[in-house]
Design a protein around this motif. Structure first.
Motif, PDB file in Angstrom:
ATOM      1  N   HIS A 134       0.824  -1.209   0.000  1.00 54.32           N
ATOM      2  CA  HIS A 134       0.000   0.000   0.000  1.00 54.32           C
ATOM      3  C   HIS A 134       0.860   1.262   0.000  1.00 54.32           C
ATOM      4  CE1 HIS A 134      -2.505   3.200   1.826  1.00 54.32           C
ATOM      5  NE2 HIS A 134      -3.406   2.691   1.004  1.00 54.32           N
ATOM      6  N   GLU A 135       1.863   1.302   0.869  1.00 54.92           N
ATOM      7  CA  GLU A 135       2.695   2.503   1.032  1.00 54.92           C
ATOM      8  C   GLU A 135       3.802   2.621  -0.014  1.00 54.92           C
ATOM      9  OE1 GLU A 135       2.097   4.965   3.251  1.00 54.92           O
ATOM     10  OE2 GLU A 135       0.339   3.851   3.962  1.00 54.92           O
ATOM     11  N   TYR A 136       4.266   1.495  -0.535  1.00 57.66           N
ATOM     12  CA  TYR A 136       5.372   1.475  -1.493  1.00 57.66           C
ATOM     13  C   TYR A 136       5.027   0.557  -2.669  1.00 57.66           C
ATOM     14  CZ  TYR A 136       7.843   3.519   2.455  1.00 57.66           C
ATOM     15  OH  TYR A 136       8.217   4.328   3.500  1.00 57.66           O
ATOM     16  N   PRO A 137       4.053   0.946  -3.487  1.00 63.24           N
ATOM     17  CA  PRO A 137       3.604   0.057  -4.570  1.00 63.24           C
ATOM     18  C   PRO A 137       4.685  -0.279  -5.602  1.00 63.24           C
ATOM     19  CG  PRO A 137       2.588   2.236  -4.760  1.00 63.24           C
ATOM     20  CD  PRO A 137       3.337   2.216  -3.469  1.00 63.24           C
ATOM     21  N   HIS A 138       5.736   0.523  -5.677  1.00 62.00           N
ATOM     22  CA  HIS A 138       6.820   0.254  -6.634  1.00 62.00           C
ATOM     23  C   HIS A 138       7.738  -0.882  -6.188  1.00 62.00           C
ATOM     24  CE1 HIS A 138       8.751   2.744  -3.598  1.00 62.00           C
ATOM     25  NE2 HIS A 138       9.907   2.262  -4.029  1.00 62.00           N
ATOM     26  N   LEU A 139       7.712  -1.221  -4.909  1.00 58.90           N
ATOM     27  CA  LEU A 139       8.587  -2.268  -4.396  1.00 58.90           C
ATOM     28  C   LEU A 139       8.093  -3.652  -4.810  1.00 58.90           C
ATOM     29  CD1 LEU A 139       9.406  -1.338  -0.686  1.00 58.90           C
ATOM     30  CD2 LEU A 139      10.977  -1.408  -2.610  1.00 58.90           C
ATOM     31  N   LYS A 140       9.024  -4.471  -5.213  1.00 66.01           N
ATOM     32  CA  LYS A 140       8.709  -5.866  -5.493  1.00 66.01           C
ATOM     33  C   LYS A 140       8.869  -6.629  -4.184  1.00 66.01           C
ATOM     34  CE  LYS A 140       9.915  -9.556  -8.673  1.00 66.01           C
ATOM     35  NZ  LYS A 140      10.809  -9.993  -9.749  1.00 66.01           N
ATOM     36  N   ILE A 141       7.882  -7.436  -3.829  1.00 62.48           N
ATOM     37  CA  ILE A 141       7.907  -8.230  -2.604  1.00 62.48           C
ATOM     38  C   ILE A 141       8.127  -9.686  -2.985  1.00 62.48           C
ATOM     39  CG2 ILE A 141       6.665  -8.883  -0.496  1.00 62.48           C
ATOM     40  CD1 ILE A 141       7.127  -5.854  -0.705  1.00 62.48           C
ATOM     41  N   GLU A 142       9.132 -10.303  -2.392  1.00 63.05           N
ATOM     42  CA  GLU A 142       9.441 -11.704  -2.646  1.00 63.05           C
ATOM     43  C   GLU A 142       9.455 -12.455  -1.315  1.00 63.05           C
ATOM     44  OE1 GLU A 142       9.952 -13.276  -5.506  1.00 63.05           O
ATOM     45  OE2 GLU A 142      10.131 -11.599  -6.907  1.00 63.05           O
ATOM     46  N   ARG A 143       9.306 -13.760  -1.391  1.00 55.50           N
ATOM     47  CA  ARG A 143       9.372 -14.626  -0.211  1.00 55.50           C
ATOM     48  C   ARG A 143      10.488 -15.647  -0.413  1.00 55.50           C
ATOM     49  NH1 ARG A 143       4.702 -14.521   2.931  1.00 55.50           N
ATOM     50  NH2 ARG A 143       6.170 -15.117   4.581  1.00 55.50           N
ATOM     51  N   GLN A 144      11.109 -16.026   0.702  1.00 49.78           N
ATOM     52  CA  GLN A 144      12.173 -17.025   0.662  1.00 49.78           C
ATOM     53  C   GLN A 144      12.038 -17.934   1.869  1.00 49.78           C
ATOM     54  OE1 GLN A 144      14.609 -17.576  -1.701  1.00 49.78           O
ATOM     55  NE2 GLN A 144      15.147 -19.355  -0.485  1.00 49.78           N
ATOM     56  N   ASP A 145      12.057 -19.227   1.624  1.00 46.80           N
ATOM     57  CA  ASP A 145      11.984 -20.221   2.693  1.00 46.80           C
ATOM     58  C   ASP A 145      13.063 -19.922   3.731  1.00 46.80           C
ATOM     59  OD1 ASP A 145      11.913 -22.513   4.291  1.00 46.80           O
ATOM     60  OD2 ASP A 145      11.846 -23.896   2.590  1.00 46.80           O
ATOM     61  N   GLU A 146      12.651 -19.855   4.992  1.00 44.42           N
ATOM     62  CA  GLU A 146      13.610 -19.527   6.054  1.00 44.42           C
ATOM     63  C   GLU A 146      13.879 -20.695   7.000  1.00 44.42           C
ATOM     64  OE1 GLU A 146      11.201 -17.569   9.675  1.00 44.42           O
ATOM     65  OE2 GLU A 146      11.485 -16.225   7.984  1.00 44.42           O
ATOM     66  N   ARG A 147      13.439 -21.881   6.620  1.00 45.05           N
ATOM     67  CA  ARG A 147      13.695 -23.035   7.491  1.00 45.05           C
ATOM     68  C   ARG A 147      15.190 -23.212   7.731  1.00 45.05           C
ATOM     69  NH1 ARG A 147       9.719 -27.295   4.610  1.00 45.05           N
ATOM     70  NH2 ARG A 147      10.395 -26.038   2.867  1.00 45.05           N
ATOM     71  N   PHE A 148      15.520 -23.482   8.966  1.00 45.99           N
ATOM     72  CA  PHE A 148      16.880 -23.791   9.416  1.00 45.99           C
ATOM     73  C   PHE A 148      17.835 -22.603   9.416  1.00 45.99           C
ATOM     74  CE2 PHE A 148      15.339 -27.733   7.275  1.00 45.99           C
ATOM     75  CZ  PHE A 148      15.072 -28.447   8.431  1.00 45.99           C
ATOM     76  N   THR A 149      17.382 -21.402   9.055  1.00 46.83           N
ATOM     77  CA  THR A 149      18.327 -20.287   9.002  1.00 46.83           C
ATOM     78  C   THR A 149      18.893 -19.949  10.380  1.00 46.83           C
ATOM     79  OG1 THR A 149      16.501 -18.680   9.043  1.00 46.83           O
ATOM     80  CG2 THR A 149      17.435 -19.236   6.881  1.00 46.83           C
ATOM     81  N   SER A 150      18.085 -20.047  11.421  1.00 46.25           N
ATOM     82  CA  SER A 150      18.607 -19.745  12.765  1.00 46.25           C
ATOM     83  C   SER A 150      19.676 -20.762  13.173  1.00 46.25           C
ATOM     84  CB  SER A 150      17.481 -19.730  13.794  1.00 46.25           C
ATOM     85  OG  SER A 150      16.615 -18.654  13.542  1.00 46.25           O
ATOM     86  N   LYS A 151      19.430 -22.029  12.890  1.00 50.72           N
ATOM     87  CA  LYS A 151      20.417 -23.056  13.223  1.00 50.72           C
ATOM     88  C   LYS A 151      21.689 -22.881  12.394  1.00 50.72           C
ATOM     89  CE  LYS A 151      17.179 -26.431  14.899  1.00 50.72           C
ATOM     90  NZ  LYS A 151      16.453 -27.634  14.774  1.00 50.72           N
ATOM     91  N   LEU A 152      21.524 -22.553  11.131  1.00 50.46           N
ATOM     92  CA  LEU A 152      22.688 -22.318  10.280  1.00 50.46           C
ATOM     93  C   LEU A 152      23.453 -21.077  10.727  1.00 50.46           C
ATOM     94  CD1 LEU A 152      21.166 -23.152   6.783  1.00 50.46           C
ATOM     95  CD2 LEU A 152      22.916 -24.466   8.008  1.00 50.46           C
TER      96      LEU A 152
END
Length: 138
Positions: free
Chosen positions: A81-99
C-alpha cells in the motif's frame, strides 16, 4: 540501481540484511525490535534505493506455515500500500537460525556474542537474502 533488503520477521526482533547496489553481496544490516520495524523501514527507504524486499517464509518441516505468518502478511499489505513500486518476494527460512548459530561457531565468535539474540536474527536475514540471490541468479 537499487538494493535488495531481506527481513527475518520474529515476534520480538526482526533481523535485516541488505545487498550492495550491484545485488551481489548479502550483508547483515541490523536487528530492530518488532515494534520499531515500520519506522526503520520508512527511514531506510527514504535514504536508500531499494528494488526488492525479501521476507522470510516461515514454513515448518511439514510445509505448514508457522503462527507468525499472519503478521508477515499484514506487513506485506502495508508495504504494498505505502510502497507500490517495491517488489515483494518470499524465501523459505527453514533452518536459518540453526545455520546462523553454526556459522557463528565456525567463524570463531565467542559464546557471549552468540548468546546475543540480535546477532542470530541479522545473520538469519543474511542467509535468507543469500539463498534468494542464489535462487534468482542475481
Amino acid at each position: 540501481m537499487g538494493r535488495i533488503i531481506a527481513i527475518d520477521y520474529g515476534a520480538k526482533r526482526v533481523g535485516i540484511a541488505v545487498t550492495d547496489t550491484l545485488k551481489m553481496i548479502a550483508s547483515a544490516l541490523t536487528t530492530v525490535d518488532n515494534a520499531d520495524l515500520w519506522d526503520f523501514i520508512v527511514k531506510y527507504l527514504a535514504k536508500e534505493e531499494v528494488d526488492i524486499v525479501v521476507l522470510g517464509l516461515p514454513l515448518r518441516l511439514n510445509n505448514e506455515l508457522s503462527e507468525i505468518e499472519p503478521r508477515i502478511q499484514k506487513l506485506i499489505r502495508k508495504l504494498k500500500h505505502e510502497y507500490p513500486h517495491l517488489k515483494i518476494e518470499r524465501q523459505d527460512e527453514r533452518f536459518t537460525s540453526k545455520l546462523a548459530v553454526k556459522a557463528m561457531i565456525e567463524g570463531g565468535m565467542k559464546k557471549k556474542q552468540r548468546q546475543i539474540k540480535g546477532n542470530i536474527d541479522k545473520l538469519s536475514a543474511t542467509l535468507i537474502l543469500q539463498d534468494f540471490l542464489e535462487r534468482c541468479h542475481y
